[in-house]
Every structure is written in structure tokens, then in C-alpha cells.
Design an enzyme around this catalytic site. Structure first.
Site, PDB file in Angstrom:
ATOM      1  N   TYR A 122       3.404   5.703  11.728  1.00  0.00           N
ATOM      2  CA  TYR A 122       3.592   4.307  12.155  1.00  0.00           C
ATOM      3  C   TYR A 122       4.512   3.479  11.267  1.00  0.00           C
ATOM      4  O   TYR A 122       4.824   2.351  11.603  1.00  0.00           O
ATOM      5  CB  TYR A 122       2.230   3.601  12.290  1.00  0.00           C
ATOM      6  CG  TYR A 122       1.345   3.681  11.054  1.00  0.00           C
ATOM      7  CD1 TYR A 122       1.550   2.843   9.966  1.00  0.00           C
ATOM      8  CD2 TYR A 122       0.311   4.620  10.980  1.00  0.00           C
ATOM      9  CE1 TYR A 122       0.752   2.926   8.843  1.00  0.00           C
ATOM     10  CE2 TYR A 122      -0.493   4.707   9.860  1.00  0.00           C
ATOM     11  CZ  TYR A 122      -0.278   3.860   8.792  1.00  0.00           C
ATOM     12  OH  TYR A 122      -1.070   3.946   7.673  1.00  0.00           O
ATOM     13  N   HIS A 142      -3.709   4.990   4.323  1.00  0.00           N
ATOM     14  CA  HIS A 142      -4.905   4.146   4.259  1.00  0.00           C
ATOM     15  C   HIS A 142      -6.072   4.907   3.623  1.00  0.00           C
ATOM     16  O   HIS A 142      -6.818   4.370   2.818  1.00  0.00           O
ATOM     17  CB  HIS A 142      -5.270   3.694   5.673  1.00  0.00           C
ATOM     18  CG  HIS A 142      -6.582   2.999   5.776  1.00  0.00           C
ATOM     19  ND1 HIS A 142      -6.781   1.711   5.329  1.00  0.00           N
ATOM     20  CD2 HIS A 142      -7.786   3.420   6.242  1.00  0.00           C
ATOM     21  CE1 HIS A 142      -8.039   1.370   5.535  1.00  0.00           C
ATOM     22  NE2 HIS A 142      -8.678   2.388   6.076  1.00  0.00           N
ATOM     23  N   ARG A 192       0.871  -1.190   0.000  1.00  0.00           N
ATOM     24  CA  ARG A 192       0.000   0.000   0.000  1.00  0.00           C
ATOM     25  C   ARG A 192       0.898   1.227   0.000  1.00  0.00           C
ATOM     26  O   ARG A 192       1.443   1.620   1.028  1.00  0.00           O
ATOM     27  CB  ARG A 192      -0.917  -0.007   1.241  1.00  0.00           C
ATOM     28  CG  ARG A 192      -2.119   0.948   1.097  1.00  0.00           C
ATOM     29  CD  ARG A 192      -2.794   1.219   2.437  1.00  0.00           C
ATOM     30  NE  ARG A 192      -1.967   2.100   3.245  1.00  0.00           N
ATOM     31  CZ  ARG A 192      -1.908   2.089   4.580  1.00  0.00           C
ATOM     32  NH1 ARG A 192      -2.621   1.235   5.266  1.00  0.00           N
ATOM     33  NH2 ARG A 192      -1.119   2.931   5.223  1.00  0.00           N
TER      34      ARG A 192
HETATM   35  C1  LIG Z   1     -15.960  -5.095  10.555  1.00  0.00           C
HETATM   36  C2  LIG Z   1     -15.057  -3.905  10.497  1.00  0.00           C
HETATM   37  N1  LIG Z   1     -14.078  -3.759  11.412  1.00  0.00           N
HETATM   38  C3  LIG Z   1     -13.255  -2.676  11.373  1.00  0.00           C
HETATM   39  C4  LIG Z   1     -13.422  -1.715  10.402  1.00  0.00           C
HETATM   40  C5  LIG Z   1     -12.506  -0.490  10.361  1.00  0.00           C
HETATM   41  N2  LIG Z   1     -11.556  -0.626   9.245  1.00  0.00           N
HETATM   42  C6  LIG Z   1     -11.789  -0.045   8.059  1.00  0.00           C
HETATM   43  S1  LIG Z   1     -10.581  -0.360   6.950  1.00  0.00           S
HETATM   44  C7  LIG Z   1      -9.710  -1.289   8.064  1.00  0.00           C
HETATM   45  C8  LIG Z   1      -8.406  -1.943   7.672  1.00  0.00           C
HETATM   46  C9  LIG Z   1      -8.559  -3.011   6.640  1.00  0.00           C
HETATM   47  O1  LIG Z   1      -7.310  -3.470   6.206  1.00  0.00           O
HETATM   48  P1  LIG Z   1      -7.143  -4.517   5.047  1.00  0.00           P
HETATM   49  O2  LIG Z   1      -8.212  -5.538   5.105  1.00  0.00           O
HETATM   50  O3  LIG Z   1      -5.747  -5.010   5.064  1.00  0.00           O
HETATM   51  O4  LIG Z   1      -7.421  -3.679   3.710  1.00  0.00           O
HETATM   52  P2  LIG Z   1      -6.680  -2.395   3.133  1.00  0.00           P
HETATM   53  O5  LIG Z   1      -7.302  -1.189   3.807  1.00  0.00           O
HETATM   54  O6  LIG Z   1      -5.235  -2.524   3.396  1.00  0.00           O
HETATM   55  O7  LIG Z   1      -6.994  -2.370   1.673  1.00  0.00           O
HETATM   56  C10 LIG Z   1     -10.370  -1.317   9.283  1.00  0.00           C
HETATM   57  C11 LIG Z   1      -9.879  -2.017  10.482  1.00  0.00           C
HETATM   58  C12 LIG Z   1     -14.472  -1.900   9.475  1.00  0.00           C
HETATM   59  N3  LIG Z   1     -14.687  -1.034   8.482  1.00  0.00           N
HETATM   60  N4  LIG Z   1     -15.257  -2.997   9.526  1.00  0.00           N
END
Ligand SMILES: Cc1ncc(C[n+]2csc(CCOP(=O)(O)OP(=O)(O)O)c2C)c(N)n1
Length: 422
Positions: A326, A317, A313
Site C-alpha cells: 500500500y 505495522h 513508521r
Molecule cells: C478500537 C479498535 N479499532 C481498531 C483496531 C485495529 N487496529 C489495531 S492497530 C490499528 C491502527 C492504529 O494506527 P495508529 O493509531 O496510527 O497507531 P500506529 O499503529 O501507527 O502506531 C488498528 C485500526 C483496534 N485494535 N482497536
């Protein structure tokens, strides 16, 4: 204390994963072993998952360091197709840059880029049929672009303006486009995974020919829905492709917190008896080839495939995130698998189908295309210039028919607004 049984054990200790590099650290990927391009065998599409377990720990790569396409996974695409994929990736990046800036200018409340991960959506979308149903996360805007969906429609959603088909009800970037077989994005991580498997099961149960594909991040594989999806996909041999985008970060949590220290994400497939492939996610040809393989497997009733796309990435985010808090800023620059656009460009130049001038001209064209769409979309409204949808519309579509209690709330709102003179 286990002194009761007379044993003299050391106290237990908990392992808490730590990322290698933190802000300010020098980044050194020298111990990162890059498997050579072309080295991984291409199994038959009906291969038994147990016979291809090694693929879950390998890395399918097609483009070598000089940009040549090598090995059994080379999908042997025409230069025209390669140029179309390059253009879709460049357009996605230009769109992201423009919308990111629009958020910084206060024109929208939120945005998420997919910089560095364009190949994982666009390479895959090109290998699927246009009416195969896709269940994306919020970082696969490239699929809509690869399906030639109008940019202005995407922007209208980001701006929640008059042209927003979702009537301002969704956070920016949570697109929904039935006409592109693009399933409505939900904020709840991984929910689209079992839904994709369910769609694939329905397609098979009806004797249809469409397959489904889902995407989630490596962080999202820790959700229970990921595991339900794998179980159902395996049991019913659902015609589905389960893509895990391992970009190594889930907001500020590095991939170790989702299990990356112990094994690969592709290896999750082995325990379910699903075919698993691990591919270089910054190699558009490898992504295309793996998806093509999995699609053919699904279409011929040989069952699901889980594909881990190993990538990085490259940016924050979201617009609400500051990655310098971080992780080391050097990570992106030193990431050894490079940039997907630069690598496909190098390949096209190597085969004599492209040059720097054409590339520069394309970049200009896509920037202009995005700028023109933005101008049109902004005519339909941006953040902070009033509501763009009728007030009443917020009560619609909760149920197919509006029930009595919502009608009551609607009437109350209308009366209060009238009394307040608005
Ligand atoms: C069920 C749930 N838990 C927590 C969140 C908060 N949240 C949004 S994005 C994220 C990180 C997701 O990371 P990843 O699956 O690695 O995908 P990336 O953002 O790197 O594409 C989190 C924890 C959420 N949207 N839904």
C-alpha cells in the site's frame, strides 16, 4: 436534487483522501518544508494555551543538519545522559530486530516493532520521573527499556512462557509492568487516553505529586476516547501529557484519514484550550525538551499538554502486515527528518563525546545483551512446545474471587480432561 428552489447547483461530491505515493511510485519530499532547528520560541511553562496556538502548527526542532543542538529548546543535557538515551534507543532496536526474527522463526505468534520512532518513547521517558505513570500504546516498548526493565521479562511475555507474569493471557507485546509504572496495554485503541487523564485527576484529587502521560497513534485520535480524554483533561486541568505519535500510517490508512489534510494533530489541542506542541519526533532532544516542558507545566498545576510527535513508521505495522502492498518502498529511505539514532549519534560525535568505534562497540554490546536474554527466556518455553501455564489459571483473576459459575466451568474442564486422559 435542489431544483425545487430553482437553484442550479452542481451535485455534491465526497472528498476521499489519497496518499501521495503508492507502491512503485518515485517518492519526492521536495515540497516538504523542513522548518529550521532552533526557530520556535519556548513559552513560559505557565503560558496561556490561547497565546501559544502557533506552536500547534510549528515544529520544535533542536538538532540541525550538522547535528548541533540549537535554539531555546536545547535541553542542555550532559554527554552521559545523551549516551544513555542513545544506548536505550539502540537496545530497543536490537530487541525489536531479535523479536521480529523470533516471530519469523515461529517462536512467537506476533510482534510489533517501533523502528524509527524510538525517540518518541525514550526521549520522553528520560524527561519524566521514573514513577510518573505512563499509559502507552503497543509501540512504546522503549519506555520499559528506558526504565531499565529486564529484557527477559518482556521476552517471557512475548513467548507466553512459564516466566510470563501475565500467565499467557495476553497477545505478545501487550506488556504490563506495575514496577515500572507502565500501565497494562490493551488491544482496544485509545482506551488508555481517558484512563491516563483519570489517573492524573486522581493524583491531583489526592494531593499526590505524580503526573501521567499517555501515547496513541495519529490514527487512534479518530476514536471517541481521544476526545473524551481531551475534554476531561481540559475541564479539570489534569496533570497529564497527551502524546500523539504521528507516524503517518495507521496500518494501511495514511494520516489523511485521521484528518491530517485539514490540520495538524497538535492543533486538536486548541479547541479544547489545552497547550499544544508539535515536535520533530526523530529529534531526541526536541522530544525530551517538549516532554520536560509539559511535565513541569503539569507538576506545577498549569494543566495538560498535547504533544504531536511528527515521525515516520519505518517498517510494517506488525508481523501480520506487508507495507509494500500500500505504500512506496522509497518513503522510508527518503523521509527527510532522518533516523533518530543516526541523528543523536551525529550530535554526540559533533560535541566530541562519541566516535564510530564506540558506536560499533555499543551496537555489539546491545546485540549480545539481547541474545543472552533471549537464550534465558527461551529456556522457559516458546510457541508450540506445549502449554506453559497451569490449565486452571485461565479461570483465575476474571474476578477477584472466583464466582460459582466459573468454579463450575473449571470443574467441568478438569473432569473432561481427566476423562480424555490428559
Ligand atoms: C478500537 C479498535 N479499532 C481498531 C483496531 C485495529 N487496529 C489495531 S492497530 C490499528 C491502527 C492504529 O494506527 P495508529 O493509531 O496510527 O497507531 P500506529 O499503529 O501507527 O502506531 C488498528 C485500526 C483496534 N485494535 N482497536
Amino acid at each position: 436534487m435542489s431544483s425545487e428552489n430553482g437553484r442550479n447547483l452542481r451535485p455534491l461530491s465526497l472528498h476521499v483522501p489519497e496518499p501521495k505515493f503508492r507502491p512503485g511510485d518515485a517518492v519526492d519530499f521536495n515540497d516538504f518544508d523542513i522548518p529550521p532547528a532552533g526557530a520556535v520560541a519556548r513559552p513560559a511553562i505557565d503560558a496561556d494555551p490561547s497565546a501559544m496556538a502557533g506552536h500547534a502548527y510549528a515544529l520544535v526542532r533542536v538538532l540541525d543538519e550538522e547535528g548541533r543542538a540549537v535554539g531555546p529548546w536545547d535541553p542542555k543535557l550532559s554527554p552521559e545522559r545523551l549516551i544513555r538515551m542513545l544506548r536505550h534507543m539502540a537496545l530497543t532496536r536490537a530487541y525489536d530486530d531479535r523479536m521480529y526474527r523470533a516471530q519469523r522463526q515461529g517462536k512467537t505468534s506476533f510482534y510489533m516493532k517501533c523502528t524509527g520512532e524510538e525517540a518518541t518513547a525514550i526521549g520522553a521517558a528520560h524527561a519524566l520521573d521514573r514513577d510518573d505513570m505512563v499509559f502507552p500504546s503497543y509501540r512504546q516498548q522503549g519506555i520499559l527499556i528506558a526504565r531499565d526493565w529486564p529484557l527477559i521479562d518482556m521476552m517471557n511475555q512475548v513467548y507466553s512462557n512459564k516466566g510470563d507474569r501475565l500467565k499467557g493471557r495476553q497477545m505478545p507485546i501487550m506488556y504490563s509492568a506495575k514496577g515500572a509504572s507502565f500501565f497494562s496495554i490493551s488491544g482496544n485503541l485509545a482506551t488508555q487516553y481517558p484512563q491516563a487523564v483519570g489517573f492524573a485527576m486522581a493524583s491531583a484529587a489526592k494531593g499526590d505529586t505524580r503526573i501521567a502521560a499517555a501515547w496513541c497513534g495519529e490514527g487512534s485520535t479518530a476514536e471517541g476516547d481521544f476526545h473524551s480524554a481531551c475534554t476531561f483533561a481540559s475541564v479539570y486541568r489534569a496533570p497529564v501529557i497527551l502524546n500523539v505519535i504521528n507516524n503517518q500510517w495507521a496500518i494501511s490508512s495514511f494520516s489523511g484519514f485521521a484528518g491530517a489534510e485539514a490540520t495538524t494533530f497538535a492543533a486538536r489541542a486548541i479547541g479544547y484550550g489545552i497547550a499544544g506542541l508539535r515536535v520533530d519526533g526523530n529529534d531526541t532532544l526536541a522530544v525530551y525538551a517538549a516532554t520536560e516542558w509539559a511535565a513541569e507545566r503539569a507538576r506545577n498545576n498549569y494543566g495538560p499538554t498535547l504533544i504531536e510527535h511528527f515521525t515516520y513508521r519505518a517498517e510494517g505495522h506488525s508481523t501480520s502486515d506487508d507495507p509494500t502492498k500500500y505504500r512506496s518502498a522509497e518513503e522510508n529511505v527518503k523521509w527527510p527528518l532522518g533516523d533518530p539514532i543516526a541523528r543523536l549519534k551525529q550530535h554526540l560525535i559533533a560535541i566530541g563525546a562519541w566516535d564510530e568505534d564506540r558506536h560499533a562497540a555499543m551496537d555489539k554490546e546491545v546485540a549480545e545483551e539481547v541474545r543472552a536474554a533471549q537464550k534465558e527466556s527461551e529456556k522457559l518455553g516458546i510457541l508450540h512446545d506445549g502449554l506453559k501455564q497451569p490449565f486452571d489459571s485461565m479461570f483465575e483473576d476474571v474476578f477477584e474471587e472466583m464466582p460459582w459459575h466459573l468454579k463450575e466451568q473449571l470443574a467441568q474442564m478438569t473432569a473432561e480432561r481427566k476423562a480424555a486422559g490428559i
